[in-house]
Structure formats: structure tokens, C-alpha cells
Motif scaffolding. Structure first.
Motif: not given
Length: 201
Positions: A137-139, A144-148, A178-181
Motif C-alpha cells: 500500500t506504500g507504507q 526508527g529515527g523519524g527523520f524522513y 504507527e500513526f506518524w508513518d
């Protein structure tokens, strides 16, 4: 974050990193050449002028053959740097064959600081994004650093087009998200172009 979900994500990261590191030099070389051939013809890249990439590490598909093709096509190439004023954010600096590279504390190579060559995120046409795994689905699952995820949080409101690049083996049927992905609108692998209508995601 739910602890069991966090454990699933971390276990998947470790598995996928081992998987891509297990590819032979020959497999890595062939994959990088095929990726470059496909990517250079993908219309968002073909029509762009400013493209941000990353320099591969830890078994990631090698982006250098693609960078060489972009230079040959007259594109401006940019690499991420950790923002010295905000260590949780990325900035982008032009990368040429003459650019000096230094190793950041996180292990990645980045251009030696030159404030005159900085490009803001919204000035880019395309951002080519690293990933550990992606699904149908493109996820995207990152390191894990969250930079992108932070960088791409509002990409739909800009003219920037993000594209993931990966080995074919990094595809998963579904990811523990997760919701921030932030889902991607496209991922290029050596054997396939994946596209989704994630502009309104």
C-alpha cells in the motif's frame, strides 16, 4: 507506542537489515544498475531539476549509479545533512563530484558544510527516500529515527514528490504501522515500479 507493536517493528527492522546485508556483491551491483536504469526514466525524476538522494549504507541499495546518471543528465543532486541548529531535522546540500564528504556520528556520509549550497525541502522537486521495508500500500518502515517521517509529514501540500528506493526483497505484504508513518506515492525496486494514490493520504 504499544510495546508489542514496537517490538514487532524492531524485530522486522533487524530481519530486513540482515536480509539486505546478506546480498552478494554481484547481487548488489546488478540491483543498483537496474534501479538506476528504471529510475532515470520515471517521469517525476526525468522532469525534475533538483533531486535529493542519500548515500547508501548497511546493505541499502547503492544509489551511486543513479547519482552518476543524474549528473550526466544535468540534474542538481542534493544530500541530506543533520541540521546543526535542529538535530532532529534534515537539511539538503548540493552534491557534486568535487564535494568533500564527512561521516556523521550516526554513520552516514554527508557533505562538508557549505551554507551557500543549501536547498530547502520545498525547493526540491524529488526526494528519494531510504527505507528498511515497504508494503503493497506504500507504507514505509524506516530506521526508527523519524527523520524522513518528520520531513514528509506535509509533503502533500508541496510540489515535492517523494520516492522510496529498495531491493525487491524489502517488500512486505503489510507493515506494523504507527500513526506518524508517512506512506509514499512511489517505490522503485530493481524489478518494479510501485505507485499509489497517496497524495491525499
Amino acid at each position: 507506542m504499544d510495546s508489542s507493536l514496537a517490538q514487532q517493528r524492531q524485530a522486522l527492522r533487524q530481519h530486513m537489515r540482515r536480509l539486505r546485508r546478506s546480498l552478494s556483491d554481484t547481487q548488489q551491483f546488478q540491483a543498483s544498475q537496474q534501479l538506476a536504469e528504471h529510475a532515470i526514466l520515471f517521469s517525476p525524476i526525468e522532469q525534475s531539476h533538483r533531486i535529493a538522494l542519500f548515500l547508501s549504507m548497511d546493505g541499502e541499495i547503492n544509489t551511486r549509479p543513479l547519482i552518476a546518471r543524474l549528473w550526466h543528465s544535468g540534474k542538481r543532486v542534493y544530500l541530506p545533512r543533520i541540521d546543526p541548529t535542529c538535530p532532529t531535522s534534515l537539511i539538503f546540500q548540493q552534491y557534486t563530484p568535487q564535494t568533500n564528504l564527512i561521516k556523521h556520528r550516526l554513520g552516514m556520509l554527508e557533505p562538508e558544510e557549505n551554507s551557500e549550497e543549501i536547498c530547502t525541502f520545498t525547493e526540491l522537486d524529488v526526494v528519494i527516500v531510504p527505507l528498511v521495508a515497504f508494503d503493497s500500500t506504500g507504507q514505509r518502515l524506516g530506521m526508527g529515527g523519524g527523520f524522513y517521517d518528520r520531513l514528509l509529514a506535509d509533503w502533500q501540500k508541496t510540489s515535492v514528490f517523494p520516492i522510496g528506493v529498495a531491493h525487491d526483497c524489502q517488500l512486505q505484504e503489510a507493515l506494523p504501522i504507527e500513526f506518524w508513518d508517512i506512506p509514499l506515492p512511489a517505490v522503485i525496486t530493481p524489478n518494479r515500479l510501485w505507485q499509489w494514490n497517496n497524495k491525499e493520504a
